[in-house]
Each structure stands twice: as C-alpha cells, then as structure tokens.
Write a protein that holds these residues in place. Structure first.
Motif, PDB file in Angstrom:
ATOM      1  N   THR A  98       8.128  -2.232   4.332  1.00 16.00           N
ATOM      2  CA  THR A  98       8.204  -2.500   2.868  1.00 16.00           C
ATOM      3  C   THR A  98       6.843  -2.517   2.264  1.00 16.00           C
ATOM      4  O   THR A  98       6.419  -2.039   1.211  1.00 16.00           O
ATOM      5  CB  THR A  98       8.832  -3.912   2.714  1.00 16.00           C
ATOM      6  N   ARG A  99       5.778  -3.232   3.074  1.00 16.24           N
ATOM      7  CA  ARG A  99       4.516  -3.520   2.431  1.00 16.24           C
ATOM      8  C   ARG A  99       3.863  -1.841   2.643  1.00 16.24           C
ATOM      9  O   ARG A  99       2.752  -1.760   1.802  1.00 16.24           O
ATOM     10  CB  ARG A  99       3.654  -4.205   3.396  1.00 16.24           C
ATOM     11  N   LEU A 100       4.465  -1.315   3.497  1.00 19.45           N
ATOM     12  CA  LEU A 100       3.734   0.117   3.218  1.00 19.45           C
ATOM     13  C   LEU A 100       4.720   1.255   2.457  1.00 19.45           C
ATOM     14  O   LEU A 100       4.072   2.224   2.226  1.00 19.45           O
ATOM     15  CB  LEU A 100       3.867   0.859   4.937  1.00 19.45           C
ATOM     16  N   SER A 101       5.380   0.459   1.558  1.00 18.85           N
ATOM     17  CA  SER A 101       6.208   1.299   0.452  1.00 18.85           C
ATOM     18  C   SER A 101       7.194   2.223   0.814  1.00 18.85           C
ATOM     19  O   SER A 101       7.797   2.985   0.153  1.00 18.85           O
ATOM     20  CB  SER A 101       5.012   2.148  -0.551  1.00 18.85           C
ATOM     21  N   ALA A 102       7.871   1.967   2.064  1.00 19.34           N
ATOM     22  CA  ALA A 102       8.834   2.836   2.689  1.00 19.34           C
ATOM     23  C   ALA A 102      10.065   2.152   1.953  1.00 19.34           C
ATOM     24  O   ALA A 102      10.168   1.090   1.986  1.00 19.34           O
ATOM     25  CB  ALA A 102       9.035   2.744   4.206  1.00 19.34           C
ATOM     26  N   VAL A 131       0.912  -1.192  -0.070  1.00 16.49           N
ATOM     27  CA  VAL A 131      -0.211  -0.074  -0.054  1.00 16.49           C
ATOM     28  C   VAL A 131       0.822   1.379  -0.129  1.00 16.49           C
ATOM     29  O   VAL A 131       2.030   1.035   0.152  1.00 16.49           O
ATOM     30  CB  VAL A 131      -0.914   0.014   1.216  1.00 16.49           C
ATOM     31  N   PRO A 132       0.464   2.361  -0.604  1.00 16.28           N
ATOM     32  CA  PRO A 132       1.283   3.628  -0.645  1.00 16.28           C
ATOM     33  C   PRO A 132       1.564   4.487   0.629  1.00 16.28           C
ATOM     34  O   PRO A 132       2.163   5.514   0.552  1.00 16.28           O
ATOM     35  CB  PRO A 132       0.813   4.464  -1.775  1.00 16.28           C
ATOM     36  N   ALA A 133       1.079   3.998   1.672  1.00 18.65           N
ATOM     37  CA  ALA A 133       1.109   4.976   2.975  1.00 18.65           C
ATOM     38  C   ALA A 133       2.375   5.585   3.292  1.00 18.65           C
ATOM     39  O   ALA A 133       2.290   6.732   3.695  1.00 18.65           O
ATOM     40  CB  ALA A 133       0.536   3.935   4.367  1.00 18.65           C
ATOM     41  N   LEU A 134       3.412   4.855   3.036  1.00 21.55           N
ATOM     42  CA  LEU A 134       4.702   5.589   3.341  1.00 21.55           C
ATOM     43  C   LEU A 134       5.797   5.759   2.033  1.00 21.55           C
ATOM     44  O   LEU A 134       6.780   5.924   2.055  1.00 21.55           O
ATOM     45  CB  LEU A 134       5.553   4.676   4.413  1.00 21.55           C
ATOM     46  N   ARG A 135       5.088   5.581   1.048  1.00 20.56           N
ATOM     47  CA  ARG A 135       5.820   5.901  -0.450  1.00 20.56           C
ATOM     48  C   ARG A 135       6.747   7.200  -0.199  1.00 20.56           C
ATOM     49  O   ARG A 135       6.176   8.020   0.321  1.00 20.56           O
ATOM     50  CB  ARG A 135       4.842   5.965  -1.627  1.00 20.56           C
ATOM     51  N   GLY A 136       7.887   6.964  -0.580  1.00 21.24           N
ATOM     52  CA  GLY A 136       8.653   8.471  -0.505  1.00 21.24           C
ATOM     53  C   GLY A 136       9.343   8.601   0.847  1.00 21.24           C
ATOM     54  O   GLY A 136      10.041   9.498   0.906  1.00 21.24           O
ATOM     55  N   LYS A 137       8.916   7.895   1.960  1.00 18.34           N
ATOM     56  CA  LYS A 137       9.721   7.764   3.145  1.00 18.34           C
ATOM     57  C   LYS A 137      10.705   6.893   3.414  1.00 18.34           C
ATOM     58  O   LYS A 137      10.727   5.684   2.900  1.00 18.34           O
ATOM     59  CB  LYS A 137       8.494   7.563   4.385  1.00 18.34           C
ATOM     60  N   THR A 138      11.676   7.330   4.145  1.00 21.54           N
ATOM     61  CA  THR A 138      12.938   6.264   4.692  1.00 21.54           C
ATOM     62  C   THR A 138      12.417   5.869   6.122  1.00 21.54           C
ATOM     63  O   THR A 138      12.480   6.906   6.863  1.00 21.54           O
ATOM     64  CB  THR A 138      14.034   7.079   4.275  1.00 21.54           C
ATOM     65  N   LEU A 139      12.527   4.641   6.329  1.00 21.45           N
ATOM     66  CA  LEU A 139      12.446   4.124   7.729  1.00 21.45           C
ATOM     67  C   LEU A 139      13.815   3.444   7.982  1.00 21.45           C
ATOM     68  O   LEU A 139      14.392   2.415   7.115  1.00 21.45           O
ATOM     69  CB  LEU A 139      11.535   3.085   7.638  1.00 21.45           C
TER      70      LEU A 139
END
Length: 132
Positions: A71-75, A43-51
């Motif tokens: 990863t599943r949150l697209s981070a 899902v794109p919830a954290l796309r563009g974020k670095t964790l």
C-alpha cells in the motif's frame, strides 16, 4: 546504496542470492524505512500494479507487513487466504497462480510452510512471485 540492478523474476528464498543481492535488498529496505515516518506514507513505485497476498498458512504479522508495504508503494492489494480459496476444493497452487495471472496480477506474495511449494507456481507464471 549499491549500483546493483535487480534482475530476478522471483524471490522464493535467500539461498540463491549473491552477497551483493542480499546487500541490495537490505539497503533498499533500509531506505524504505523512512517512508513509514512521513506524514504521507506513500511512494509511487508500484502505482498501477496489482499485488496479491496469498497466504496458505495463517499469518497476521507477515500478511499485515506485506499489505502495508504494498500500500505504501501505491500498489492495489488483494488478500486471499487458503481457507477462502479454491485450494479447499482441490485446486493446485500452480492453478491458482495461473488464474491470478490471467486476471493480470502483477505480483503474487505466497506464504506457505514449504519453499518447494512456493517455487512450483513461480515457474509457469510471468507474474512475479515473492515468498513470504
């Protein structure tokens, strides 16, 4: 699902949470379970974020769980262990958190045996600190 909005910058323990906040976390986790059953588990919830997962004490299950969730949150995920960090040269957790923040980490997951040690680096940072 609860209408509560999350307003905390850091989560280093459950003791300061209200009953409504605990319910919100549990309901959010329950809703996220379905993502793991899909063919495409993102899902794109954290796309563009670095964790950054920073584990001071050894852990396989917790680190893997946090890495899979991010990863599943697209981070974008970076894993660091204490054995390969500057802690071995005497750098403090606060210094490490500040360096990660200077490198534009958006979220830092810190696994440490002491909650006090998780809270200390959270105070000076704008990045969000999560205790694992």
């Amino acid at each position: 699902m609860s209408d509560l909005r999350w307003h905390r910058k850091d989560l280093v323990g459950i003791h300061p949470l209200s009953a409504e906040e605990v319910t919100f976390v549990l309901e959010t986790a329950d809703a996220f379970k379905e993502v793991g059953t899909r063919d495409v588990k993102k899902v794109p919830a954290l796309r563009g974020k670095t964790l950054v997962n920073f584990f001071v004490e050894p852990s396989t299950r917790t680190r893997t769980s946090f890495e899979l969730a991010a990863t599943r949150l697209s981070a974008d995920v970076i894993n660091i262990s204490a054995a390969t960090s500057s802690l071995t040269k005497g750098e403090t957790l606060k210094d490490t958190a500040k360096i990660l923040e200077a490198n534009h980490a958006d979220l830092i997951v810190l696994r440490h045996g002491s909650a006090r040690n998780c809270a200390a680096p959270a105070e000076p940072c704008r990045s969000t600190i999560r205790s694992a």
